[in-house]
Design a protein around this motif. Structure first.
Motif, short mmCIF file in Angstrom:
data_model
loop_
_atom_site.label_atom_id
_atom_site.label_comp_id
_atom_site.label_asym_id
_atom_site.label_seq_id
_atom_site.Cartn_x
_atom_site.Cartn_y
_atom_site.Cartn_z
N TRP A 115 -2.77 3.98 -20.37
CA TRP A 115 -1.29 4.73 -20.14
C TRP A 115 -0.99 4.94 -18.62
N PHE A 116 -2.01 5.43 -17.60
CA PHE A 116 -1.32 5.81 -16.54
C PHE A 116 -1.06 4.12 -15.59
N LYS A 117 -1.81 3.11 -16.06
CA LYS A 117 -1.55 1.88 -15.57
C LYS A 117 0.08 1.35 -15.87
N THR A 118 0.22 1.60 -17.16
CA THR A 118 1.47 1.23 -17.60
C THR A 118 2.72 2.11 -17.20
N GLU A 119 2.36 3.44 -16.82
CA GLU A 119 3.47 4.28 -16.16
C GLU A 119 3.63 3.70 -14.84
N VAL A 132 0.80 -1.21 -0.21
CA VAL A 132 0.08 -0.04 0.04
C VAL A 132 0.99 1.20 -0.08
N VAL A 133 1.86 1.23 0.94
CA VAL A 133 2.74 2.59 0.97
C VAL A 133 3.25 2.73 -0.33
N ASP A 134 4.09 1.66 -0.98
CA ASP A 134 4.40 1.85 -2.10
C ASP A 134 3.75 2.15 -3.15
N VAL A 135 2.79 1.73 -3.33
CA VAL A 135 1.45 2.17 -4.36
C VAL A 135 1.26 3.54 -4.10
N ALA A 136 1.06 3.80 -2.98
CA ALA A 136 0.59 5.37 -2.58
C ALA A 136 1.72 6.30 -3.15
N GLU A 137 3.00 5.99 -2.95
CA GLU A 137 3.93 6.93 -3.52
C GLU A 137 4.14 6.94 -4.74
N LYS A 138 4.19 5.82 -5.56
CA LYS A 138 4.29 5.75 -6.79
C LYS A 138 3.28 6.43 -7.66
N VAL A 139 2.03 6.32 -7.24
CA VAL A 139 0.91 7.08 -7.80
C VAL A 139 1.19 8.91 -7.59
N LEU A 150 6.44 1.49 -10.30
CA LEU A 150 6.41 0.23 -9.05
C LEU A 150 7.60 -0.98 -9.28
N GLY A 151 7.71 -1.33 -10.54
CA GLY A 151 8.57 -2.22 -11.01
C GLY A 151 7.94 -3.68 -10.81
N TYR A 152 6.56 -3.58 -10.71
CA TYR A 152 5.68 -4.90 -10.77
C TYR A 152 4.32 -4.32 -11.13
N HIS A 153 3.38 -5.59 -11.52
CA HIS A 153 2.04 -5.06 -11.94
C HIS A 153 1.19 -5.38 -10.69
#
Length: 569
Positions: free
Chosen positions: A310-314, A274-281, A319-322
């Motif tokens: 596009w956003f999901k790809t970026e 969660v924290v990683d996803v939040a940061e990367k968004v 993230l370095g993962y899906h």
């Protein structure tokens, strides 16, 4: 072709030395009640807005006096949870530094209004003593992180609240400016340039809002926020969160390039992601958000312009993962659950209705005093809801009788015995303090509802929940564009009327009447309420009904939102 010029705020941030500007010098200058225009922008990052009492403007202008300047301070409160000691501290600040009221916001934060410049520093220092702060409560950063406060799902709420705090802490700006200016922190003398690891020198293009929701309740309105995490519970275990991005309410009247947008659910992540996803968004928005036009700078426009794929790809690149595929969930409503609730541990929770989120004393209703007395003996916590209401939470069985006695003494115990329409209402502050407001909201909506209740009573709809929201301007702080009935200030006494939002906040409403006189709203809606009472389907919500019967069409994302549809013949 030359590149577009950056917005003025980008230059202000660049020159600010990580949000310092000349704020310290400005608050020391008591020859005026205001700050410079640049420092007013920077002050937002510290959780405060400069305002003035617009009710007093004409008289002060007549006597050639400076506007009646004061400041609003927003106390950041991740998840909306405060201890009794923090409630008492906020009450004390409201009494000694502000206008005697506490505002519970639609983002689960405290707001104090009417603070004069000489009391700004005193107020923030009082917050600090109570282990609270206002840093990043406003400005081009991640704001107060919201969490579903439903106590009947307490084990999920506990885990989700913890995760929300982790995200909030991780995304808090690292600049020492707040501590230096307000808390007399030591100024670090170094030849090395200060580093803001996530935001950089110019922070985000615009504000950023994050929520956590626990189905079946969407009381934090995940579709109206930049980034949301939706708790997924399987076999009584919190397995992770669906991720939603790109929601936002603000728009500008007459500018069809601006519009509310619902968030898109783009995948699923585990709790430890969660924290990683939040940061990367946040990083994607930092790097690709529009810094030339602040009206077009929210994440919703980045995604609308470039596309969800596009956003999901970026995001995957950052993230370095899906993200995993999104999992199923259901939202049933976005309101609060009023009254008493007993949890699995035998503790009690009481949700009170707070009109407009305004905690104050009146001769007939000394609510602020009553809550202060409760806080003195309460051994649990206070939870602010995203609907501007208050949960006196985790009341021990031993303490409940004394709290019930105080609720009775101060006339608070029946706060929620109102019509369902009133209990599902929201209003922004608007006049007299908000400088953007074009019309009334908090001071006016209760009167509108009182008149609407006559039609509801006549048609047997008193207990039917219909979401109704009013804002004084199109920025949408009370999230009117996803309400079943929404009013947005257009000019003094006139509102754009919207119908057809989803009862669970899952659908945008549509413009039904532009620039409509506020005093004629009851006559406008009365026949629709009657029609609804007579011809609704079993279990059909009001927002669904007005779409099915042709009052408005279902709204899509983008400019379609601005189209007007009249009453069917």
């Amino acid at each position: 072709m030359s590149e577009k010029k950056l917005s003025a705020n980008e230059g202000i941030k660049t020159r600010s030395h990580y949000l310092r500007g000349t704020i310290a010098e400005g608050i020391a200058d008591l020859s005026t009640g205001s700050l410079s225009e640049d420092d007013q922008q920077l002050l937002k990052f510290h959780g405060s807005y400069q305002q003035d009492d617009r009710d007093l403007r004409p008289n002060r202008r007549k006597h050639r006096l400076e506007k009646a300047y004061s400041f609003m301070i927003r106390i950041r409160l991740p998840g909306g949870v405060a201890t009794p000691a923090q409630w008492l501290a906020t009450d004390d600040m409201a009494e000694h530094y502000a206008n005697g009221t506490i505002k519970l916001t639609t983002r689960q934060a405290f707001q104090l209004h009417g603070i004069i410049k000489s009391n700004l520093k005193r107020t923030i220092q009082a917050m600090d003593k109570a282990a609270m702060d206002s840093i990043a409560a406003c400005g081009d950063v991640n704001r107060n992180v919201m969490v579903n406060p439903n106590p009947y799902l307490s084990f999920v709420h506990a885990e989700t609240l913890k995760k929300a705090h982790e995200v909030s802490n991780h995304l808090t700006p690292k600049t020492r400016a707040y501590h230096e200016i307000w808390l007399d922190g030591e100024k670090v003398q170094s030849t090395e340039e200060e580093i803001e690891p996530i935001y950089g020198k110019t922070y985000l293009p615009r504000k950023f809002k994050i929520t956590f929701a626990v189905p079946p309740s969407n009381d934090v309105d995940i579709y109206a926020n930049d980034l949301s995490f939706i708790a997924i519970v399987e076999h009584d275990k919190l397995v992770g969160y669906n991720v939603a991005v790109g929601g936002g309410m603000g728009m500008t009247h007459g500018n069809e390039e601006t519009f509310p947008r619902l968030a898109d659910v783009i995948g699923f992540c585990t709790p430890d992601q969660v924290v990683d996803v939040a940061e990367k968004v946040v990083l994607v928005q930092r790097d690709y958000g529009d810094r030339t036009d602040r009206k077009h700078s929210r994440l919703k426009y980045t995604i609308q312009d470039r596309g969800v794929e596009w956003f999901k790809t970026e995001l995957d690149k950052y993230l370095g993962y899906h993200l995993a595929p999104a999992r199923s969930f259901v939202f049933e409503d976005n309101g609060d659950r009023y009254g008493w609730i007993e949890d699995a541990n035998g503790n009690f929770h009481l949700t009170l209705y707070i009109s407009g989120g305004r905690v104050l004393d009146t001769p007939s209703y000394p609510m602020r005093t009553g809550l202060r007395e409760i806080a003195k003996i309460h051994d649990g916590d206070f939870r602010l809801t995203a609907n501007q209401n208050l949960v006196i939470a985790n009341i021990s069985p031993a303490n409940r009788p004394e709290i019930e006695k105080l609720l009775e003494q101060y006339g608070i115990k029946d706060s929620h015995l109102k019509s369902a329409l009133r209990l599902n209402s929201l209003a922004c502050v608007a006049l007299p303090t908000c400088g953007l407001s074009l019309a009334e909201a908090e001071r006016y909506l209760p009167d509108v509802i009182t008149k609407l209740e006559e039609s509801l009573e006549e048609n047997g709809l008193r207990h039917d929940a219909i979401t109704i929201r009013m804002t004084g301007c199109p920025n949408g702080c009370a999230r009117p564009y996803i309400a079943e009935i929404g009013f947005v200030g257009r000019s003094p006494g006139k509102y754009n009327v919207y119908l057809g939002g989803g009862h669970a906040g899952q659908r945008l409403s549509k413009l039904y009447r532009p620039e409509f006189p506020g005093d004629e709203i009851p006559q406008l809606l009365a026949p629709i309420f009657k029609h609804y009472a007579q011809e609704r389907l079993d279990g059909e919500r009001f927002g669904d009904f007005v779409i099915r019967t042709g009052y408005v069409a279902e709204t899509k994302q983008g400019a379609d939102f601005h189209a007007n549809v009249g009453v069917p013949a």
